[in-house]
Design a protein around this motif. Structure first.
Motif, mmCIF file in Angstrom:
data_model
loop_
_atom_site.group_PDB
_atom_site.id
_atom_site.type_symbol
_atom_site.label_atom_id
_atom_site.label_comp_id
_atom_site.label_asym_id
_atom_site.label_seq_id
_atom_site.Cartn_x
_atom_site.Cartn_y
_atom_site.Cartn_z
ATOM 1 N N GLY A 67 -11.506 4.227 5.116
ATOM 2 C CA GLY A 67 -10.938 4.152 3.777
ATOM 3 C C GLY A 67 -9.597 4.855 3.609
ATOM 4 O O GLY A 67 -9.008 4.797 2.538
ATOM 5 N N THR A 68 -9.105 5.507 4.649
ATOM 6 C CA THR A 68 -7.798 6.167 4.564
ATOM 7 C C THR A 68 -6.703 5.149 4.304
ATOM 8 O O THR A 68 -5.758 5.402 3.561
ATOM 9 C CB THR A 68 -7.495 6.939 5.870
ATOM 10 O OG1 THR A 68 -8.508 7.916 6.064
ATOM 11 C CG2 THR A 68 -6.135 7.605 5.821
ATOM 12 N N HIS A 69 -6.830 3.977 4.918
ATOM 13 C CA HIS A 69 -5.862 2.902 4.738
ATOM 14 C C HIS A 69 -6.521 1.736 4.010
ATOM 15 O O HIS A 69 -7.743 1.629 3.979
ATOM 16 C CB HIS A 69 -5.314 2.430 6.084
ATOM 17 C CG HIS A 69 -4.662 3.506 6.891
ATOM 18 N ND1 HIS A 69 -3.889 4.496 6.340
ATOM 19 C CD2 HIS A 69 -4.680 3.748 8.216
ATOM 20 C CE1 HIS A 69 -3.449 5.292 7.291
ATOM 21 N NE2 HIS A 69 -3.923 4.868 8.446
ATOM 22 N N SER A 70 -5.674 0.881 3.448
ATOM 23 C CA SER A 70 -6.175 -0.293 2.718
ATOM 24 C C SER A 70 -5.363 -1.521 3.081
ATOM 25 O O SER A 70 -4.208 -1.406 3.493
ATOM 26 C CB SER A 70 -6.072 -0.073 1.204
ATOM 27 O OG SER A 70 -7.029 0.855 0.767
ATOM 28 N N ALA A 72 -3.994 -4.714 1.037
ATOM 29 C CA ALA A 72 -3.796 -5.197 -0.325
ATOM 30 C C ALA A 72 -3.338 -6.648 -0.270
ATOM 31 O O ALA A 72 -2.733 -7.084 0.712
ATOM 32 C CB ALA A 72 -2.770 -4.335 -1.047
ATOM 33 N N LYS A 125 -0.561 -3.855 4.525
ATOM 34 C CA LYS A 125 -1.314 -2.752 5.127
ATOM 35 C C LYS A 125 -0.621 -1.438 4.774
ATOM 36 O O LYS A 125 0.562 -1.261 5.040
ATOM 37 C CB LYS A 125 -1.420 -2.892 6.645
ATOM 38 C CG LYS A 125 -2.503 -3.859 7.095
ATOM 39 C CD LYS A 125 -2.166 -5.289 6.902
ATOM 40 C CE LYS A 125 -1.079 -5.694 7.867
ATOM 41 N NZ LYS A 125 -0.691 -7.060 7.842
ATOM 42 N N ARG A 127 -1.433 2.979 3.196
ATOM 43 C CA ARG A 127 -2.374 4.070 2.915
ATOM 44 C C ARG A 127 -3.054 3.777 1.574
ATOM 45 O O ARG A 127 -2.410 3.287 0.644
ATOM 46 C CB ARG A 127 -1.634 5.401 2.792
ATOM 47 C CG ARG A 127 -1.125 5.960 4.077
ATOM 48 C CD ARG A 127 -0.427 7.303 3.799
ATOM 49 N NE ARG A 127 0.035 7.892 5.034
ATOM 50 C CZ ARG A 127 -0.719 8.671 5.811
ATOM 51 N NH1 ARG A 127 -1.952 8.950 5.465
ATOM 52 N NH2 ARG A 127 -0.218 9.169 6.925
ATOM 53 N N SER A 128 -4.308 4.112 1.464
ATOM 54 C CA SER A 128 -5.023 3.907 0.199
ATOM 55 C C SER A 128 -4.374 4.698 -0.932
ATOM 56 O O SER A 128 -4.347 4.250 -2.085
ATOM 57 C CB SER A 128 -6.496 4.303 0.349
ATOM 58 O OG SER A 128 -7.126 3.439 1.284
ATOM 59 N N SER A 129 -3.824 5.840 -0.612
ATOM 60 C CA SER A 129 -3.182 6.672 -1.635
ATOM 61 C C SER A 129 -1.928 6.026 -2.216
ATOM 62 O O SER A 129 -1.455 6.429 -3.281
ATOM 63 C CB SER A 129 -2.832 8.050 -1.059
ATOM 64 O OG SER A 129 -1.909 7.921 0.020
ATOM 65 N N ILE A 131 -1.717 2.752 -3.073
ATOM 66 C CA ILE A 131 -2.052 1.550 -3.854
ATOM 67 C C ILE A 131 -1.528 1.624 -5.291
ATOM 68 O O ILE A 131 -0.953 0.652 -5.783
ATOM 69 C CB ILE A 131 -3.566 1.250 -3.796
ATOM 70 C CG1 ILE A 131 -3.991 0.915 -2.357
ATOM 71 C CG2 ILE A 131 -3.952 0.133 -4.766
ATOM 72 C CD1 ILE A 131 -3.362 -0.331 -1.770
ATOM 73 N N SER A 151 -6.949 -4.611 -3.597
ATOM 74 C CA SER A 151 -6.976 -3.949 -2.292
ATOM 75 C C SER A 151 -8.412 -3.699 -1.850
ATOM 76 O O SER A 151 -9.317 -3.576 -2.674
ATOM 77 C CB SER A 151 -6.208 -2.634 -2.331
ATOM 78 O OG SER A 151 -6.903 -1.676 -3.096
ATOM 79 N N PRO A 153 -10.497 -1.206 1.102
ATOM 80 C CA PRO A 153 -10.337 -0.139 2.095
ATOM 81 C C PRO A 153 -10.596 -0.659 3.506
ATOM 82 O O PRO A 153 -11.429 -1.542 3.697
ATOM 83 C CB PRO A 153 -11.387 0.895 1.681
ATOM 84 C CG PRO A 153 -12.383 0.139 0.877
ATOM 85 C CD PRO A 153 -11.661 -1.013 0.250
#
Length: 171
Positions: A67-70, A72, A125, A127-129, A131, A151, A153
């Protein structure tokens, strides 16, 4: 004599032990039952052990927290808009990579009518942070009244690729 019979429509095997064997050697039957139980338990545990093994390998080869990356997704009306958005997203370090997938067809309801349009899909592609900032950038630069920004995770992936995303997109 012991026979194994495979049922045609299932993946189960039926173990048939003749009554003569059961009456003459109860210890052999007990050992046979224990053996069958062991095989059954091993079959049931295999998926769990495989999953644990993959996670252990993943942790040993590189440290990535699920879940660190997502990934979208954004739909665009044409290639020009898609390329402009993709370039801006990457230049602003909102994503490491944007794939432009041409010629998708979207069927949706808009203002009470069923619509069907040809669109272009961005697969992003990051980072989830990032988004929320990505969604704001798309809303500010997209021609649609209601731009699609969704998005998901990333649970797992190629460790060097996931590391590259993290190295490319600052926190």
């Amino acid at each position: 004599m012991i026979r194994y019979t495979r049922h045609e429509h299932t993946c189960h095997y039926l173990l048939t032990v003749p009554n003569a064997v059961m009456r003459s050697d109860p210890a052999a039957v007990g050992a046979l039952k224990l053996c069958c139980l062991s095989v059954l338990l091993a079959g049931l545990m295999l998926p769990v052990l495989q999953r644990l093994g993959l996670r252990a390998f993943s942790m040993a080869s590189d440290s990535y927290s699920s879940g660190t990356h997502s990934a979208a997704f954004v739909t665009c009306p044409n290639d020009t808009v898609a390329k402009e958005l993709a370039r801006g997203i990457v230049e602003k370090k909102l994503a490491a990579c944007v794939n432009i997938i041409p010629q998708i067809t979207s069927v949706y309801e808009w203002q009470g009518k069923i619509e069907e349009d040809s669109e272009v899909l961005l697969m992003i592609k990051t980072r989830s942070s990032k988004i929320p900032a990505l969604a704001e950038y798309v809303r500010s630069n997209h021609p649609y009244e209601v731009a699609e920004v969704i998005s998901l995770p990333i649970d797992q992936g190629n460790p060097p690729y996931l590391k590259w995303i993290g190295d490319t997109v600052p926190e």
